[in-house]
Structures are given as C-alpha cells and as structure tokens.
Scaffold this active site. Structure first.
Site, PDB file in Angstrom:
ATOM      1  N   ASP A  68       8.886   5.779   7.854  1.00 12.83           N
ATOM      2  CA  ASP A  68       8.551   7.130   8.331  1.00 12.83           C
ATOM      3  C   ASP A  68       7.645   7.881   7.361  1.00 12.83           C
ATOM      4  O   ASP A  68       7.247   9.017   7.628  1.00 12.83           O
ATOM      5  CB  ASP A  68       9.834   7.934   8.598  1.00 12.83           C
ATOM      6  N   ARG A  73       4.028  13.238  -8.319  1.00 10.42           N
ATOM      7  CA  ARG A  73       4.127  12.290  -9.428  1.00 10.42           C
ATOM      8  C   ARG A  73       2.820  12.306 -10.217  1.00 10.42           C
ATOM      9  O   ARG A  73       1.729  12.352  -9.638  1.00 10.42           O
ATOM     10  CB  ARG A  73       4.403  10.910  -8.857  1.00 10.42           C
ATOM     11  N   ARG A 120      -1.737  -1.126 -10.245  1.00 12.25           N
ATOM     12  CA  ARG A 120      -0.576  -1.988 -10.434  1.00 12.25           C
ATOM     13  C   ARG A 120      -1.022  -3.440 -10.510  1.00 12.25           C
ATOM     14  O   ARG A 120      -2.146  -3.763 -10.107  1.00 12.25           O
ATOM     15  CB  ARG A 120       0.345  -1.891  -9.204  1.00 12.25           C
ATOM     16  N   LYS A 148       4.542  11.953  -3.191  1.00 14.37           N
ATOM     17  CA  LYS A 148       5.390  10.865  -2.704  1.00 14.37           C
ATOM     18  C   LYS A 148       6.334  11.441  -1.649  1.00 14.37           C
ATOM     19  O   LYS A 148       7.019  12.432  -1.926  1.00 14.37           O
ATOM     20  CB  LYS A 148       6.175  10.278  -3.881  1.00 14.37           C
ATOM     21  N   GLY A 160       2.735   3.586   1.429  1.00 13.52           N
ATOM     22  CA  GLY A 160       3.300   3.808   2.755  1.00 13.52           C
ATOM     23  C   GLY A 160       3.858   5.207   2.917  1.00 13.52           C
ATOM     24  O   GLY A 160       4.085   5.672   4.033  1.00 13.52           O
ATOM     25  N   ARG A 161       4.117   5.846   1.791  1.00 13.58           N
ATOM     26  CA  ARG A 161       4.637   7.218   1.880  1.00 13.58           C
ATOM     27  C   ARG A 161       4.114   8.071   0.726  1.00 13.58           C
ATOM     28  O   ARG A 161       4.772   8.988   0.260  1.00 13.58           O
ATOM     29  CB  ARG A 161       6.148   7.215   1.890  1.00 13.58           C
ATOM     30  N   ASP A 180       4.301  -4.889  -7.488  1.00 11.29           N
ATOM     31  CA  ASP A 180       3.682  -3.610  -7.111  1.00 11.29           C
ATOM     32  C   ASP A 180       4.279  -2.459  -7.906  1.00 11.29           C
ATOM     33  O   ASP A 180       3.755  -1.352  -7.883  1.00 11.29           O
ATOM     34  CB  ASP A 180       3.852  -3.342  -5.608  1.00 11.29           C
ATOM     35  N   GLY A 193       0.848  -1.189   0.000  1.00  9.62           N
ATOM     36  CA  GLY A 193       0.000   0.000   0.000  1.00  9.62           C
ATOM     37  C   GLY A 193       0.878   1.230   0.000  1.00  9.62           C
ATOM     38  O   GLY A 193       2.093   1.147   0.207  1.00  9.62           O
TER      39      GLY A 193
HETATM   40  P1  AMP Z   1       9.139   0.616  -3.184  1.00 15.70           P
HETATM   41  O1  AMP Z   1      10.370  -0.177  -2.901  1.00 15.70           O
HETATM   42  O2  AMP Z   1       9.391   2.085  -3.332  1.00 15.70           O
HETATM   43  O3  AMP Z   1       8.327   0.054  -4.296  1.00 15.70           O
HETATM   44  O4  AMP Z   1       8.259   0.521  -1.866  1.00 15.70           O
HETATM   45  C1  AMP Z   1       7.751  -0.678  -1.373  1.00 15.70           C
HETATM   46  C2  AMP Z   1       6.767  -0.410  -0.278  1.00 15.70           C
HETATM   47  O5  AMP Z   1       7.392   0.224   0.836  1.00 15.70           O
HETATM   48  C3  AMP Z   1       5.618   0.500  -0.663  1.00 15.70           C
HETATM   49  O6  AMP Z   1       4.457   0.033  -0.044  1.00 15.70           O
HETATM   50  C4  AMP Z   1       6.047   1.828  -0.119  1.00 15.70           C
HETATM   51  O7  AMP Z   1       4.951   2.666   0.134  1.00 15.70           O
HETATM   52  C5  AMP Z   1       6.741   1.425   1.151  1.00 15.70           C
HETATM   53  N1  AMP Z   1       7.738   2.421   1.588  1.00 15.70           N
HETATM   54  C6  AMP Z   1       8.902   2.751   0.989  1.00 15.70           C
HETATM   55  N2  AMP Z   1       9.543   3.697   1.688  1.00 15.70           N
HETATM   56  C7  AMP Z   1       8.777   3.998   2.757  1.00 15.70           C
HETATM   57  C8  AMP Z   1       8.887   4.909   3.858  1.00 15.70           C
HETATM   58  N3  AMP Z   1       9.936   5.713   4.003  1.00 15.70           N
HETATM   59  N4  AMP Z   1       7.878   4.923   4.755  1.00 15.70           N
HETATM   60  C9  AMP Z   1       6.826   4.115   4.636  1.00 15.70           C
HETATM   61  N5  AMP Z   1       6.650   3.246   3.629  1.00 15.70           N
HETATM   62  C10 AMP Z   1       7.616   3.176   2.696  1.00 15.70           C
HETATM   63 MG    MG Z   2       6.760   0.702  -5.270  1.00 17.72          MG
END
Ligand code: AMP
Ligand code: MG
Length: 492
Positions: free
Chosen positions: A129, A181, A188, A117, A96-97, A258, A94
């Site tokens: 975070d 973005r 996805r 983002k 997360g940020r 994802d 989901g």
């Molecule tokens: P990504 O590797 O960017 O595709 O991220 C994978 C998952 O980790 C996604 O659900 C992101 O929303 C979450 N995520 C990445 N960085 C952070 C962060 N700093 N805080 C919270 N969730 C994160």
């Molecule tokens: Mg991602």
C-alpha cells in the site's frame, strides 16, 4: 555535481544529482497527499545541522512537506529503482513506499538525501500500500537516533508525521505515518545489482562513477584503479560498521543486499533490536526462522553481501574475468580481516586495554563464553566491569569468573596506563544505556495513544549513552524475565 539551489523560508537548499543517472534508475513522481497530517516528532538539532529552520518545519507549510502533501522547493521527487537479495534470493525491488525529495546541501557543504518513507504507492510498490504505521516509524526514529548517539554511522530521522489515515496490517487497522529519513545517500548494494541486471556495464559504470563522486571524492576520477578503490572503501566502511554493531549488541535483522548502504551507514530499521542477554545466536525477527541474520552471523553476511556487490563490478576490475575474480576474492579476505581487527580493537577498549597482547583473544573469548553460560546481560556486564560493581548477577558469583577476573586484572597491570585512564577508556567504550526493547515498546504504546512523554524521556536518556548518569541507571534495567522472547516484524 550540478548546482541548482533554491531557498525558502524553511531553508531548503536542494540539489538532485541522483536524477542525472540514466532514466532506468528512478521514476519521477509527486508524493501522494494524506488527509490530515499532524507532526508527531521533529528532530530540531538535526534540522539545524541540515540548515533547516525548525520553526518553519513545524508550520503548516513545513508539515505539508514532511507529510508528502507538498513538494519542497527545488526538489525533484523520485522513487529509486533497486534490486536485492532477500534472504538469499534476488528480487527486483525499488522504493515501494518511499520517495527521495532531493539532496539537501548543508551550510557546511555536506549533501544528504531527504527521503519520505510511507509516502504512498510508487511504480515499485508491487502489492503493497506504500504506507507505514506510526509505531514502526517512531521506532525507526528512536533506534536510529540512539545509534547516532552511540557513534555508529546511520541514516537519521528528521521527523515523523501522523497522516490521520488508518492503514491495514495483519494485526488490524493502525494509524499511518510518514518518516523523513536523512542519509548520506540511499545507494545500496542492491542499486548495483539492479544496474547489473537491468542495464549493461555502462549503467554499472555510471552508477560506480556517481558513487565515487558522491562518497569518495578523494579518489581521482581518472584513476585506473578507481573501481577497485570504490570496493575497498565500501568494504572498509562495512567492516567498521558491522564491528560497531557487534560491540553494542545491535542486531539488524534484515541484512538483505538492498539494506546495505554504499555509504557505510546503518539503513532500514525494520526488525532490528538490541540484545539484552548475551547469546551469539540471538535472533528477534519473526521471519528469520533459520537465523540467517542472527547476531554472530552479521559479519559473515556482511561479507556475503559484499561478494554480491563486487560481482557487479567484475568487468570494471579487469578485462579478464579470472583475474577480476581473483582480485575480488583477495578483497573479500581483506574485509574479513578488517572486521576482525576492528572488533578486537573495540573489545580491547571495552576491557580497558590500550595495547595488544597475544592472549587478548582468549581473554575476550573466555569472557563471552562465561557471559553466555551464565546468561549475563551484554551491556550491563561491561558497565559492571567498568565501575567494578560486580553484584547482582549470577555470572559474578561463578568461580570461573573470579579466575577470569584475576587474569584480566593482571593483564591490566601489565600496561602502563593508570587506573583513571583505564576507567575513562571503559566509560567511553561501554554505553550505560541502549534502546532496550521493553523500553522502546512502552514508549511506542504511549505515543500511539497520544502521550509522547515516555518517548521524549527515552530519547533524552539515549542521546548521551556514555554519560553514566543516575537517570540512566533506571533505563539500564533488563526486562522482567517473565516477558518471554521478544519478536520483531518487517515492513510495517
Ligand atoms: P524492506 O523490508 O523494508 O527492506 O522492504 C523491502 C521492499 O518492500 C522495498 O522495496 C520496500 O519499498 C517494499 N515495501 C515494504 N513495505 C511496503 C509497503 N507497505 N508498500 C509497498 N512497498 C513496500
Ligand atoms: Mg529495505
């Protein structure tokens, strides 16, 4: 689609069709404010294309929206739920940020997700975070805009705002930032996996109908074959997208499910990078020790991800599971064939070939083998072939290359197109510049210290990659061989 349109000075014209999906698909929330937002970069041409007033976006009110300090008028901010296979393992994820602010309807009637983002924690943040660092957000800006200029479908970057706050990462404390973005959508493969896992077939159907309506409106909503067609269209776009990546030497780096968009756009610029020296096994990502997402694996992983996608659709393809699986398997083969066709067509263009001959496959493969053997720069080899400037590279001195070159010249002489036509095709198929890692790093280093000139110059050069201008020649230089292997990192 619902029509709920609000206008402000900025030009927001937001709809929120995603919120019409069942509640399970998202969590509504407002962005988390930041202390002292400052605009780092704004993409004025993109703002114009979206029907947004760039000047108003630069104002305090505009920056407040781009920082997540104020919701845009007409927006219904939400975090999207999704799942994903990360390096082969299924996880609930989901946003997360990130937060979807809404969908901007452009003056010409197109619809784009506007997403922040790095906008703070959400219901899906797990231990994170919710924030992002300035360097990586500027990196996404540079590379996504370079991809767009290369003619490769991609999410785009409207702005980066420095938050004035520091965030903690493994390497220490870093300046925080929020990236805006822009995407055809953020649906996805992982969104479908989420629907299949957390919901029922009704949820998958609702999502599939939504994806059809949003991305493939030409497919009749009553067509009994519509879910098969959805898969075919998504697979076709991936077969094109990944061929385009391969043709420019782009390595995504984290092709988790994802991070594969239903729209066929490149999404999630984490550990991605362009290859300098040609080697099929090139990997940049520090966490990809097995080379799962290596350059030559990308088409295969594309197929693997599409298999995960089609699995979620099986009950919609046929009532009998066996039949449904057979249909899916046939379609996955079609994807592999389409990829191969696109890649070969692209490679022929890179070599100035207008028609197709049986020997072209070996002509292409032999060149690539020689490039690998002689550690040739991927981009520059094709530029050198385009302009017949076969100097300053070990490859061009090799006797096997001379042999290959005569074969290629003979092959060119067998087609009816003139030398000028061949040159034109090669010029427009072989970029003069790519966002080389050492150049991107230099731009980011200066920008994080407050000097944006290096970044601005780099962006200008990357904006027209087929210009083959004098200024671009400087940017075509590969890194110094002493600089060691380049490494990239995720989630920064
Ligand atoms: P990504 O590797 O960017 O595709 O991220 C994978 C998952 O980790 C996604 O659900 C992101 O929303 C979450 N995520 C990445 N960085 C952070 C962060 N700093 N805080 C919270 N969730 C994160
Ligand atoms: Mg991602």
């Amino acid at each position: 689609m619902t029509k709920k349109i609000d206008k402000t000075e900025i030009g927001w014209n937001l709809d929120n069709s995603y919120a019409s999906l069942p509640d399970k698909f998202y969590t509504s929330m407002n962005p988390n404010p930041v202390s002292s937002p400052k605009l780092a970069i704004l993409n004025k041409p993109l703002a114009g294309h979206l029907g947004l007033n760039a000047e108003a976006l630069e104002s305090e009110e505009g920056v407040a929206v781009l920082a997540g300090n104020r919701a845009p008028e007409g927006g219904n901010p939400l975090a999207q739920a999704y799942a994903g296979h990360q390096f082969g393992y299924l996880t609930m994820l989901g946003d997360g940020r990130a937060l979807l602010l809404g969908e901007q309807i452009t003056p010409d009637g197109q619809r784009f997700d506007i997403q922040l983002k790095g906008s703070g924690r959400t219901a899906y943040s797990r231990g994170g975070d919710g924030r992002a660092a300035l360097g990586p957000m500027l990196r996404e800006y540079i590379i996504s805009e370079a991809m767009h200029a290369l003619g490769i479908p991609t999410t785009r970057s409207l702005a980066v705002v420095a938050t004035g706050e520091t965030i903690r990462r493994e390497t220490g404390f870093l300046p925080g930032a929020v990236l805006t973005r822009v995407a055809a959508s953020h649906l996805r493969v992982g969104t479908f996996q989420y629907a299949a896992g957390a919901g029922s077939i009704d949820e998958v159907r609702a999502l599939a109908d939504y994806a059809l309506q949003r991305h493939f409106p030409e497919i009749d909503s009553k067509d009994p074959e519509r879910y098969l067609k959805l898969f075919q269209e998504v697979a076709k776009r991936q077969a094109l997208l990944i061929a385009k990546w391969q043709l420019v030497g782009f390595i995504h780096g984290v092709m988790n499910t994802d991070n594969m968009a239903i729209s066929g756009e490149t999404i999630d610029y984490g550990p991605c990078a362009f290859m300098d020296v040609y080697h099929p096994k090139t990997v940049f990502s520090s966490i990809d020790a097995q080379g799962r997402y290596a350059y030559n694996n990308q088409p295969i992983i594309g197929g693997w991800n599409l298999a995960r996608f089609v699995e979620t659709l099986l009950p919609l393809l046929h009532d009998e599971q066996e039949e449904a699986v057979a249909i899916a398997q046939t379609q996955l083969k079609v994807y592999a064939e389409q990829f191969h066709e696109n890649w070969h067509a692209g490679m022929r263009s890179k070599l100035g070939l207008f028609n197709e001959e049986a020997e072209d496959e070996s002509l292409i493969d032999d060149l690539l083998k020689l490039m690998q053997e002689h550690e040739a720069d991927y981009t520059n080899t094709f530029v050198a072939l385009t302009f017949g400037k076969l100097e300053a590279a070990e490859l061009f001195e090799a006797p096997e290359f001379t042999e290959w070159h005569s074969r290629w010249q003979e092959r060119l002489s067998r087609q009816q197109q003139s030398k000028e036509e061949v040159l034109e095709l090669m010029r427009s198929s072989n970029p003069a510049v790519i966002p080389r890692n050492h150049r991107v790093e230099a731009a980011l280093e200066a920008a994080v210290k407050g000097d944006y000139r290096v970044l601005e110059r780099l962006l200008a050069v990357l904006a027209d990659p087929f210009a083959h201008s004098t200024e671009q020649a400087e940017y075509a230089q590969p890194p110094e061989p002493t600089s060691g292997p380049y490494q990239t990192f995720c989630g920064t």
